[in-house]
Design a protein around this motif. Structure first.
Motif, PDB file in Angstrom:
ATOM      1  N   TRP A 265       1.045  -1.457  -0.145  1.00  0.00           N
ATOM      2  CA  TRP A 265       0.063  -0.181  -0.095  1.00  0.00           C
ATOM      3  C   TRP A 265       0.309   1.226  -0.195  1.00  0.00           C
ATOM      4  CZ3 TRP A 265      -4.983   0.942  -0.314  1.00  0.00           C
ATOM      5  CH2 TRP A 265      -5.003   2.098   0.290  1.00  0.00           C
ATOM      6  N   ASP A 266       0.732   1.886  -1.301  1.00  0.00           N
ATOM      7  CA  ASP A 266       1.573   3.234  -1.079  1.00  0.00           C
ATOM      8  C   ASP A 266       0.846   4.368  -0.101  1.00  0.00           C
ATOM      9  OD1 ASP A 266       2.741   5.087  -1.438  1.00  0.00           O
ATOM     10  OD2 ASP A 266       2.420   4.851  -3.876  1.00  0.00           O
ATOM     11  N   ARG A 267       1.769   4.959   0.740  1.00  0.00           N
ATOM     12  CA  ARG A 267       0.726   5.369   1.774  1.00  0.00           C
ATOM     13  C   ARG A 267       1.114   7.129   1.297  1.00  0.00           C
ATOM     14  NH1 ARG A 267       6.105   3.576   4.958  1.00  0.00           N
ATOM     15  NH2 ARG A 267       7.400   4.652   4.613  1.00  0.00           N
ATOM     16  N   GLU A 268       1.875   7.245   0.068  1.00  0.00           N
ATOM     17  CA  GLU A 268       1.396   8.633  -0.163  1.00  0.00           C
ATOM     18  C   GLU A 268      -0.004   8.881  -1.134  1.00  0.00           C
ATOM     19  OE1 GLU A 268       5.045   9.581  -2.392  1.00  0.00           O
ATOM     20  OE2 GLU A 268       6.686   9.264  -0.364  1.00  0.00           O
ATOM     21  N   ARG A 269      -0.354   7.133  -1.303  1.00  0.00           N
ATOM     22  CA  ARG A 269      -1.146   7.902  -2.511  1.00  0.00           C
ATOM     23  C   ARG A 269      -2.659   7.161  -1.622  1.00  0.00           C
ATOM     24  NH1 ARG A 269      -0.115   4.112  -7.061  1.00  0.00           N
ATOM     25  NH2 ARG A 269      -2.832   5.175  -7.798  1.00  0.00           N
ATOM     26  N   GLY A 270      -4.018   7.402  -2.180  1.00  0.00           N
ATOM     27  CA  GLY A 270      -5.081   7.193  -1.815  1.00  0.00           C
ATOM     28  C   GLY A 270      -5.538   5.876  -1.433  1.00  0.00           C
ATOM     29  N   ALA A 271      -7.276   6.070  -2.091  1.00  0.00           N
ATOM     30  CA  ALA A 271      -8.094   4.362  -2.260  1.00  0.00           C
ATOM     31  C   ALA A 271      -8.428   4.756  -3.776  1.00  0.00           C
ATOM     32  CB  ALA A 271      -9.734   5.065  -2.096  1.00  0.00           C
ATOM     33  N   GLU A 272      -7.782   5.704  -4.578  1.00  0.00           N
ATOM     34  CA  GLU A 272      -7.650   5.666  -5.920  1.00  0.00           C
ATOM     35  C   GLU A 272      -6.704   4.213  -6.160  1.00  0.00           C
ATOM     36  OE1 GLU A 272      -3.795   7.831  -4.788  1.00  0.00           O
ATOM     37  OE2 GLU A 272      -5.751   8.082  -4.401  1.00  0.00           O
ATOM     38  N   ILE A 274      -6.769   1.632  -5.429  1.00  0.00           N
ATOM     39  CA  ILE A 274      -7.261   0.328  -5.045  1.00  0.00           C
ATOM     40  C   ILE A 274      -7.319  -1.001  -6.578  1.00  0.00           C
ATOM     41  CG2 ILE A 274      -9.392  -1.129  -4.010  1.00  0.00           C
ATOM     42  CD1 ILE A 274      -9.290   1.323  -1.862  1.00  0.00           C
ATOM     43  N   GLY A 275      -7.949   0.656  -6.841  1.00  0.00           N
ATOM     44  CA  GLY A 275      -8.221  -0.620  -8.791  1.00  0.00           C
ATOM     45  C   GLY A 275      -6.783  -1.108  -9.313  1.00  0.00           C
ATOM     46  N   GLU A 276      -6.191  -0.504  -8.423  1.00  0.00           N
ATOM     47  CA  GLU A 276      -4.814  -1.214  -9.683  1.00  0.00           C
ATOM     48  C   GLU A 276      -3.934  -2.702  -8.725  1.00  0.00           C
ATOM     49  OE1 GLU A 276      -1.865   1.758  -9.161  1.00  0.00           O
ATOM     50  OE2 GLU A 276      -3.111   3.485  -9.514  1.00  0.00           O
ATOM     51  N   LEU A 277      -4.550  -2.272  -6.760  1.00  0.00           N
ATOM     52  CA  LEU A 277      -4.378  -4.080  -6.339  1.00  0.00           C
ATOM     53  C   LEU A 277      -5.599  -4.622  -6.990  1.00  0.00           C
ATOM     54  CD1 LEU A 277      -4.148  -1.956  -3.060  1.00  0.00           C
ATOM     55  CD2 LEU A 277      -2.057  -3.203  -4.681  1.00  0.00           C
ATOM     56  N   LEU A 278      -6.350  -4.462  -7.349  1.00  0.00           N
ATOM     57  CA  LEU A 278      -7.590  -5.134  -7.447  1.00  0.00           C
ATOM     58  C   LEU A 278      -6.743  -5.918  -9.073  1.00  0.00           C
ATOM     59  CD1 LEU A 278     -11.307  -3.326  -6.894  1.00  0.00           C
ATOM     60  CD2 LEU A 278     -10.194  -5.961  -5.959  1.00  0.00           C
ATOM     61  N   ALA A 279      -6.452  -5.428  -9.802  1.00  0.00           N
ATOM     62  CA  ALA A 279      -5.735  -6.022 -10.762  1.00  0.00           C
ATOM     63  C   ALA A 279      -4.276  -6.621 -10.633  1.00  0.00           C
ATOM     64  CB  ALA A 279      -5.488  -4.759 -11.419  1.00  0.00           C
ATOM     65  N   ARG A 280      -3.596  -5.710 -10.392  1.00  0.00           N
ATOM     66  CA  ARG A 280      -2.679  -6.696  -9.584  1.00  0.00           C
ATOM     67  C   ARG A 280      -2.749  -8.316  -9.425  1.00  0.00           C
ATOM     68  NH1 ARG A 280       2.865  -5.413  -7.023  1.00  0.00           N
ATOM     69  NH2 ARG A 280       3.542  -6.304  -9.064  1.00  0.00           N
ATOM     70  N   ARG A 281      -4.050  -8.441  -7.836  1.00  0.00           N
ATOM     71  CA  ARG A 281      -4.452  -9.606  -7.471  1.00  0.00           C
ATOM     72  C   ARG A 281      -4.494 -10.613  -8.055  1.00  0.00           C
ATOM     73  NH1 ARG A 281      -9.288  -9.438  -3.375  1.00  0.00           N
ATOM     74  NH2 ARG A 281     -10.490  -8.823  -5.263  1.00  0.00           N
ATOM     75  N   TYR A 337      -9.629   2.948   4.174  1.00  0.00           N
ATOM     76  CA  TYR A 337      -9.073   1.890   2.975  1.00  0.00           C
ATOM     77  C   TYR A 337      -9.056   0.651   3.676  1.00  0.00           C
ATOM     78  CZ  TYR A 337      -6.608   6.445   2.586  1.00  0.00           C
ATOM     79  OH  TYR A 337      -6.029   8.189   1.761  1.00  0.00           O
ATOM     80  N   VAL A 338      -8.801   0.404   4.501  1.00  0.00           N
ATOM     81  CA  VAL A 338      -9.090  -1.011   4.826  1.00  0.00           C
ATOM     82  C   VAL A 338     -10.673  -1.524   4.513  1.00  0.00           C
ATOM     83  CG1 VAL A 338      -9.185  -2.834   6.887  1.00  0.00           C
ATOM     84  CG2 VAL A 338      -7.785  -0.744   6.371  1.00  0.00           C
ATOM     85  N   THR A 339     -11.797  -0.841   5.486  1.00  0.00           N
ATOM     86  CA  THR A 339     -12.977  -1.145   4.539  1.00  0.00           C
ATOM     87  C   THR A 339     -13.150  -1.061   3.741  1.00  0.00           C
ATOM     88  OG1 THR A 339     -13.902   0.188   6.682  1.00  0.00           O
ATOM     89  CG2 THR A 339     -15.635  -0.243   4.999  1.00  0.00           C
ATOM     90  N   GLU A 340     -13.060  -0.241   2.493  1.00  0.00           N
ATOM     91  CA  GLU A 340     -13.211  -0.666   1.513  1.00  0.00           C
ATOM     92  C   GLU A 340     -12.220  -2.136   0.682  1.00  0.00           C
ATOM     93  OE1 GLU A 340     -12.611   1.641  -3.252  1.00  0.00           O
ATOM     94  OE2 GLU A 340     -11.985   2.426  -1.495  1.00  0.00           O
ATOM     95  N   LEU A 341     -11.537  -1.993   0.985  1.00  0.00           N
ATOM     96  CA  LEU A 341     -10.458  -3.432   0.962  1.00  0.00           C
ATOM     97  C   LEU A 341     -10.880  -4.745   1.040  1.00  0.00           C
ATOM     98  CD1 LEU A 341      -6.680  -2.102   1.766  1.00  0.00           C
ATOM     99  CD2 LEU A 341      -7.634  -2.776  -0.747  1.00  0.00           C
TER     100      LEU A 341
END
Length: 553
Positions: A265-272, A274-281, A337-341
Motif C-alpha cells: 500500500w503506497d502511503r503517499e496515495r489513497g483509495a485510487e 485500490i483498482g490497481e491492487l485488484l488488477a495485480r491480484r 481504506y481497510v473497509t473498502e479493501l
C-alpha cells in the motif's frame, strides 16, 4: 488417527515417530503415509501396511516429524539479494562492519554503488553511524547500507551528494535525516528519508532478482519452512518489487514453496490505488503464488522513535518528550481504506508496532466489520511490540490475528539501550504480550521478518517459550517471563496459525489425512528435552507435496 485406505501402496511412508500432528487435539502418531503429494494415513503400525515395493520409507528413528513451518511475515528476495552483496547481518561490531565494507569495495572495483546491509543499531552510539566513518573506507563511490530492520540506512558523503542532501534539505513527512548541531546530515537516514538516496541505487537485474529469491527459498527450506507470506510485494524505498521474480520462478518450475504476496500500500496515495491492487491480484494469483493480501505499514520502529505511541517517548533523562512517533496513514483514512479493501475480499496485513498503531489498525478492522459484516478476510497485525492492555481482547472480538515475531521478545543490547529507557517501566512491560494474547483468545501466527532477524523458526520458538535469546549466557534474565507460551502453542503458531493467516489451512498446517504432505523432520524431539535446549534443534529434511526440497548433512 486413521486406518490405511485401500487404494494401493503409498509413495512415501515416514515411520518410527514421534509425529506431532498439530491437529485440534495435538495428538501424536508414529507413522504417516503419502500418496500423490497428499497424506493418506496417519497412525501407528497399521500405516506400514501401505508400504509396497516402490514405496520410499523414511525411518524417523525417534526424530520428530512436524507439519512444515509457515512464515507469516518475511522478505525473501531482499534477504537473498543481501546475501550476495555487502552482507553485514551476522555481527554487531562496528569495526568489523567497516572492514567488510572496505574489503567488498576493493573486491568489486567496477560496482557503481556499494550496497547490501543488515547492520545492527546497537553497534553504534544512539543507533546512528556516520558518513565520515564510511568515507574513510569508501571515499570514491556512493555507499547505501540499510540496517537490519530496513527502517534506516547508513550512507556516505558521496551518496548524500548524489541525492542533493545538505543542511537545507527538509525532512520528508514520513522520515528523518539525522543531523549534527549545525544541521548538517550525519549519514543516517530514518524511515521515509531512506528513499531520498535509495531511489538512486540501480535495481538488480531480473536474473539477479531470481537468483536472490531462489537463494532465499533454499535457506527457508533448510529451516523447515514450506510456505510464507511475502510482506512487501511492490516497490518500497530501496526494495525492488519481487513479483516478476516469483512469476519467472513459476514459469521455470523453480518455486517449490507456497507463497502469499502482500501487495504494498503506497502511503503517499489513497483509495485510487485500490483498482490497481485488484488488477495485480488478478494478474499475480496463479499456481503456488497468490496475491490476495494488502500490506499497510502504519508506523515505524521503537528504536528510532517512529513507532506510533499513545503517549510520548521519554528522553534520555527520563523526561517526557514531544514525540509520539508517526502514523503513516491518517487513522480516519485508514478506516476507510481497510473497509473498502475488506469489501473487495482483500486480507490486510498491518505493520503495527507501537500501541497507537495497534489501536488504529484494530479500529480499522472494527470499521470494516461494522460496515461489511463478518467476512473471511483474516486480517492480521504484525510485530505488536507494544500493545495497550485494553486492546488485547479486541483481537478475538474482531477476528484479527496476532502475527508474532517471536525472536524479538528477549533482552538484547538494542532492547536494553535503545528501547526500554525511552518507553518507561509500565509501557515497557506491555512489550510482545504473547501470553496475554493467548489468554485473551487471539489467533497466533508467526513470522521471522527475515532479513531483519533470523529465518529459523526453532530459534524464534525457543524465545517464545523461554523469553531468553538462544545466544544469552546461562542465567540471563527472562524478558517479562509471564508472557511465555508453551512449546505446543509456539509450534502451532508457526504451523497451523500461520497456515490460517495465509489462508492455506484447508490444505496445510497439520498432519491430517487429505492435507498436502508439507513436512519437516527434526533431529530430535524438543518436547522431550528441557526448554533451554529448543534452539539446538536442527532440521534434517523438508518436504513439500511429499517431495524432498531439503536434505541436511
Amino acid at each position: 488417527m486413521s486406518h490405511p485406505p485401500a487404494q494401493g501402496p503409498a509413495d512415501l511412508v515416514l515411520t518410527g515417530g514421534p509425529v506431532h500432528t498439530v491437529d485440534p487435539a495435538r495428538s501424536r502418531a508414529t507413522s504417516v503415509a503419502v500418496r500423490g503429494g497428499r497424506i493418506v494415513a496417519v497412525g501407528h503400525d497399521e500405516v506400514r501396511e501401505l508400504t509396497g515395493p516402490r514405496t520410499e520409507v523414511v525411518d524417523l528413528a525417534g526424530k520428530l516429524l512436524l507439519p512444515g513451518f509457515q512464515d507469516a511475515h518475511v522478505h525473501p528476495m531482499g534477504a537473498g539479494l543481501e546475501l550476495g552483496l555487502c552482507h553485514l547481518a551476522d555481527t554487531v561490531d562496528a569495526g568489523e562492519y567497516l572492514r567488510r565494507i572496505g574489503v567488498y569495495a576493493k573486491e568489486h572495483p567496477d560496482v557503481e554503488w556499494i550496497t547490501g546491509g543488515g547492520w545492527s543499531l546497537e553497534a553504534f552510539p544512539g543507533g546512528s553511524p556516520t558518513a565520515a566513518a564510511l568515507d574513510a573506507v569508501v571515499p570514491d563511490r556512493p555507499v547505501f547500507l540499510p540496517n537490519r530492520d530496513h527502517h534506516g540506512a547508513w550512507v556516505n558523503s558521496r551518496a548524500l551528494e548524489r541525492a542533493g542532501i545538505d543542511a537545507r534539505t527538509p525532512d520528508p513527512v514520513d522520515g528523518r535525516i539525522e543531523r549534527d548541531a549545525a544541521g548538517n546530515p550525519t549519514g543516517m537516514l530514518q524511515e521515509g528519508a531512506v528513499h531520498l538516496v535509495g531511489k538512486l541505487v540501480p535495481d538488480p537485474t531480473p536474473e539477479e532478482q531470481l537468483a536472490g529469491l531462489l537463494r532465499a527459498q533454499a535457506v527457508l527450506h533448510s529451516r523447515g519452512v514450506t510456505a510464507w507470506q511475502d510482506a512487501i510485494v511492490g516497490t518500497y524505498a530501496n526494495l525492488t518489487d519481487p513479483a516478476p521474480a516469483y512469476l519467472t520462478a513459476l514459469d521455470r518450475g523453480l518455486l517449490t514453496a507456497r507463497v502469499v504476496g502482500a501487495l504494498w500500500w503506497d502511503r503517499e496515495r489513497g483509495a485510487e490505488q485500490i483498482g490497481e491492487l485488484l488488477a495485480r491480484r488478478e494478474e499475480l494469483s496463479r499456481d503456488r503464488f497468490r496475491a490476495g493480501t494488502v500490506k499497510i505499514m502504519q508506523d515505524g520502529i521503537a528504536e528510532n522513535h517512529t513507532a506510533a505511541m499513545l503517549s510520548p517517548y521519554l528522553t534520555g533523562c527520563g523526561c517526557t518528550s514531544d514525540n509520539s512517533g508517526i502514523s503513516f496513514v491518517e487513522p480516519g483514512e485508514l478506516r476507510k481504506y481497510v473497509t473498502e479493501l475488506d469489501a473487495h475480499g482483500f486480507q490486510v496485513h498491518f505493520h503495527a508496532l507501537g500501541d497507537r498503531a495497534v489501536r488504529e489498525a484494530l479500529d480499522a478492522v472494527e470499521s470494516a466489520r461494522t460496515v461489511n459484516g463478518r467476512r473471511d478476510t483474516r486480517h492480521h497485525l504484525a510485530h505488536l511490540q507494544v500493545v495497550h492492555p485494553d486492546d488485547l481482547p479486541r483481537f478475538r472480538a474482531l477476528g484479527a490475528s496476532a502475527n508474532l515475531q517471536m525472536l524479538w521478545a528477549a533482552h538484547e543490547p538494542q532492547m536494553d539501550e535503545l528501547t526500554l529507557p525511552f518507553l518507561g517501566a509500565e509501557r515497557g512491560a506491555w512489550q510482545y504480550p504473547f501470553g496475554d494474547l493467548l489468554r485473551a483468545g487471539a489467533t497466533l501466527a508467526a513470522g521471522s521478518d527475515w532479513p531483519v532477524s533470523s529465518p529459523d523458526p526453532l530459534q524464534a520458538i525457543h524465545v517464545a517459550v523461554n523469553r531468553v535469546s538462544p545466544e544469552a549466557p546461562g542465567g540471563a534474565p527472562a524478558f517479562f517471563p509471564e508472557q511465555r507460551i508453551d512449546l505446543g502453542t509456539a509450534v502451532a503458531a508457526y504451523t497451523a496459525g500461520s497456515a490460517y493467516v495465509n489462508q492455506l489451512d484447508a490444505t496445510t498446517g497439520s498432519i491430517t489425512v487429505g492435507k498436502a504432505a508439507d513436512l519437516v523432520v527434526l533431529d530430535r524431539d524438543p518436547f522431550a528435552g528441557p526448554p533451554e535446549e529448543i534452539a539446538a534443534t536442527r532440521v534434517l529434511e523438508t518436504f513439500v507435496d511429499g517431495r524432498r526440497v531439503h536434505t541436511g548433512t
